[in-house]
Design an enzyme around this catalytic site. Structure first.
Site, PDB file in Angstrom:
ATOM      1  N   LYS A 127       0.927  -1.004   0.172  1.00 44.56           N
ATOM      2  CA  LYS A 127       0.009  -0.014  -0.080  1.00 44.56           C
ATOM      3  C   LYS A 127       0.967   1.249   0.039  1.00 44.56           C
ATOM      4  CE  LYS A 127      -4.134  -1.826   0.957  1.00 44.56           C
ATOM      5  NZ  LYS A 127      -4.542  -2.245   2.275  1.00 44.56           N
ATOM      6  N   HIS A 130       2.153   6.750   2.194  1.00 51.06           N
ATOM      7  CA  HIS A 130       1.693   8.344   1.976  1.00 51.06           C
ATOM      8  C   HIS A 130       2.031   9.454   2.986  1.00 51.06           C
ATOM      9  CE1 HIS A 130      -1.724   7.636   4.078  1.00 51.06           C
ATOM     10  NE2 HIS A 130      -2.081   6.710   3.707  1.00 51.06           N
ATOM     11  N   HIS A 133       1.487   8.730   6.642  1.00 53.14           N
ATOM     12  CA  HIS A 133       2.053   7.984   7.474  1.00 53.14           C
ATOM     13  C   HIS A 133       3.192   8.735   7.930  1.00 53.14           C
ATOM     14  CE1 HIS A 133       0.604   4.564   4.787  1.00 53.14           C
ATOM     15  NE2 HIS A 133       0.520   4.319   6.293  1.00 53.14           N
TER      16      HIS A 133
END
Ligand code: ARG
Length: 577
Positions: A127, A130, A133
């Site tokens: 995932k 981004h 985070h």
């Protein structure tokens, strides 16, 4: 460092009745306005024991301690005793302490003999890593550094989201539509596209879901083919994450993610059963938490597969047994508050007294100026792109600033652009009280004049430049810091700066206690502003050797304090800019 508050408390204790020096120390205040003294002692609580009006007590206390050499002046104002320190001793002591302790200035042994685990970052495999985070990553890293500085033994854990039914889907998708080269080239974007395609196709083809479940079951059973693919997805994703961690200068001691606990789940189920905590509800197993005003926790699904929360319980038990932590800290978004409340409670119900040592440190959402960030709508902003953007923008700014002054070589410029660009993003992240939602704004992040990373770094570089231009004198001052004549650094701006430097160790302690790095960020800005005021008000590189020595030593102490503060935020302090 001398604890001046304690010393003052001891002096005050000789002049009052009914309070111990320790109690007095707790009551002593630091007035917001320096005109009200450096320290103030409110006398309200003494009215009872001394049976006099607080104002009268304040007057007699002020009178009694006024001759003490620690103070230059003592005043009674209403119920307060306002104390002005003898600046020379205070400043001399402060700069000498920094000169001696250097990179260790502010360090303590509060946590000596104790171990703290800090779990942070913990992105999900395949995932995007981004902008959302960034918070856990940067805040968690700083909390780790603070605890290390407070003398704790520390373990940094990245609890990777590397397990769960989505891996069944991904494997199925890869087998149907996947291509090895694409994955190697751009692992996360490619794997994510398979995942999206899986969901699109599954709408018309219900067998896909079934196949994915069966595939995940094979993975859970350790079938070599599935395991190999999963391992490959994990390795490729981790490579991408590592690029970002390298840019940020962040490391971990363990990457034991959720999958690490897949064989440690049965024990949790057994213990829950043994304590009669498990209930079956529609084929799933749950722990009822109604008594604690919490929704039920889903422990296994109706198909028997384990869940996120169960893995967290298994992980905590493992960590206690493996590391024997005194503190087990989770830096995870506030959206997961309920999740942590639930499983902390379950660990407590299992009879583990260390449940109280588990701490969830939540933080708010980050959004972007042009709208909320959302993975679902494909508006993902990769953290790596944000960091690269920051370096690029900084390169331009520094280019204009330094070329004009001929300060930096091309290599130095590149190195500085990295330090400042990345530092700016991290500093911004650590400026806001962590629980607040905030909006990421480029103008604010990279402003060299505001309360920003570049401003603080620039101030550090400015102090470094001053020190470089008088190296010999500085060396003499550092060789015998106790011998400087503090009269030369007793002006208001010098004294205000010294007070900020003196407070640094306490600020670090507060930040650790509150799990709040922004306390340090704010203080570092204050020190930078304090230094800039001193730099502006005073001429540092004077002809008089004694005066220059004293002023250089204060400059040195300010620079060192900024450097140590930035280090706790995970940010480097450039010597030139
Ligand atoms: N992987 C999760 C996510 O990205 C965060 C994990 C938090 N840590 C934990 N022990 N539950 O949302």
């Amino acid at each position: 460092m001398i604890d001046f508050k304690r010393e003052i408390a001891e002096v005050l204790a000789t002049a009052v009745e009914g309070l111990t020096a320790e109690e007095i120390r707790e009551i002593i205040e630091i007035p917001g306005d320096a005109k009200m003294g450096d320290y103030a002692f409110p006398c309200f609580r003494l009215a009872k024991t001394m049976r006099k009006a607080p104002q009268m007590i304040a007057a007699s206390v002020a009178e009694a301690i006024s001759q003490n050499p620690m103070f230059s002046r003592v005043e009674q104002v209403n119920a307060y005793v306002n104390m002005f320190m003898n600046r020379g001793e205070f400043i001399g002591h402060t700069v000498a302490a920094v000169a001696e302790e250097k990179d260790d200035f502010g360090r303590s042994d509060l946590g000596k003999g104790k171990l703290a685990i800090v779990e942070f970052s913990s992105p999900n495999i395949a995932k995007p890593f981004h902008i959302g985070h960034i918070r856990s990553t940067v805040i968690g890293n700083s909390i780790y550094k603070i605890y290390d500085f407070l003398g704790y033994e520390t373990v940094r854990i990245n609890h990777l989201g590397d397990y769960g039914t989505q891996f069944g889907k991904m494997i199925v998708a890869y087998r149907r539509w996947g291509n090895k080269e694409d994955v190697v080239k751009e692992p996360i974007k490619t794997l994510l596209s398979y995942y999206v395609k899986f969901h699109e196709e599954a709408e018309n083809d219900p067998t896909l879901e079934k196949e994915a479940r069966a595939t995940f079951a094979r993975l859970e059973n350790g079938e070599p083919e599935e395991k190999e693919l999963w391992q490959w997805f994990r390795d490729e994703s981790l490579k991408e994450f590592m690029r970002v961690y390298d840019m940020l200068g962040i490391e971990f001691d363990s990457y034991a993610g959720e999958s690490f606990y897949s064989d440690k789940m049965q024990r949790v189920l057994d213990e829950l059963k043994e304590k009669n905590l498990l209930q079956v509800s529609e084929g799933a197993q749950i722990v009822d938490l109604e008594e604690y005003k919490l929704p039920p926790a889903l422990i296994t699904k109706s198909d028997g597969s384990s869940l996120y929360i169960t893995r967290d319980i298994a992980a905590a038990i493992y960590r206690k047994e493996h590391y024997n932590f005194d503190k087990n800290i989770y830096v995870v978004a506030s959206q997961q508050n309920l999740h942590f409340q639930q499983w902390f409670k379950i660990v407590e119900l299992l009879g583990y007294d260390w449940a109280k040592d588990c701490v969830h440190v939540p933080f708010g959402l980050v959004s972007l100026e042009d709208g909320t960030m959302s993975t679902r709508h494909g508006r993902v902003v990769f953290l790596e792109d944000v960091l690269k953007g920051a370096v690029e923008k900084t390169r331009q700014i520094i280019h204009e600033k330094s070329i004009a002054k001929g300060r930096l070589s091309a290599d130095e410029m590149e190195e500085t652009a990295k330090m400042v660009g990345i530092g700016a993003v991290m500093f911004n992240e650590l400026s806001n009280a962590k629980i607040k939602d905030y909006t990421f704004k480029w103008d604010k992040v990279l402003n060299f004049e505001g309360e920003t990373g570049p401003y603080v770094q620039y101030t550090h570089a400015r102090a470094a430049t001053v020190l470089r231009s008088a190296e010999d004198t500085l060396a003499k001052a550092l060789a015998d810091p106790g011998a400087i004549n503090t009269d030369h650094i007793a002006s208001d701006s010098a004294y205000e700066l010294a007070k900020l430097i003196y407070r640094f160790p306490q600020v670090v302690e507060d930040a650790g206690e509150k799990y709040e790095p922004s306390v340090i960020t704010r203080h570092v800005v204050d020190v930078a502003q304090g230094f800039n005021k001193f730099y502006h008000d005073e001429h540092i590189l004077v002809d008089d050797e004694e005066e220059k020595k004293a002023k250089l030593l204060l400059t040195y102490a300010a620079k060192q304090t900024i450097k140590n503060g930035l280090a706790l935020l995970g940010i480097s302090a450039p010597e030139r800019m």
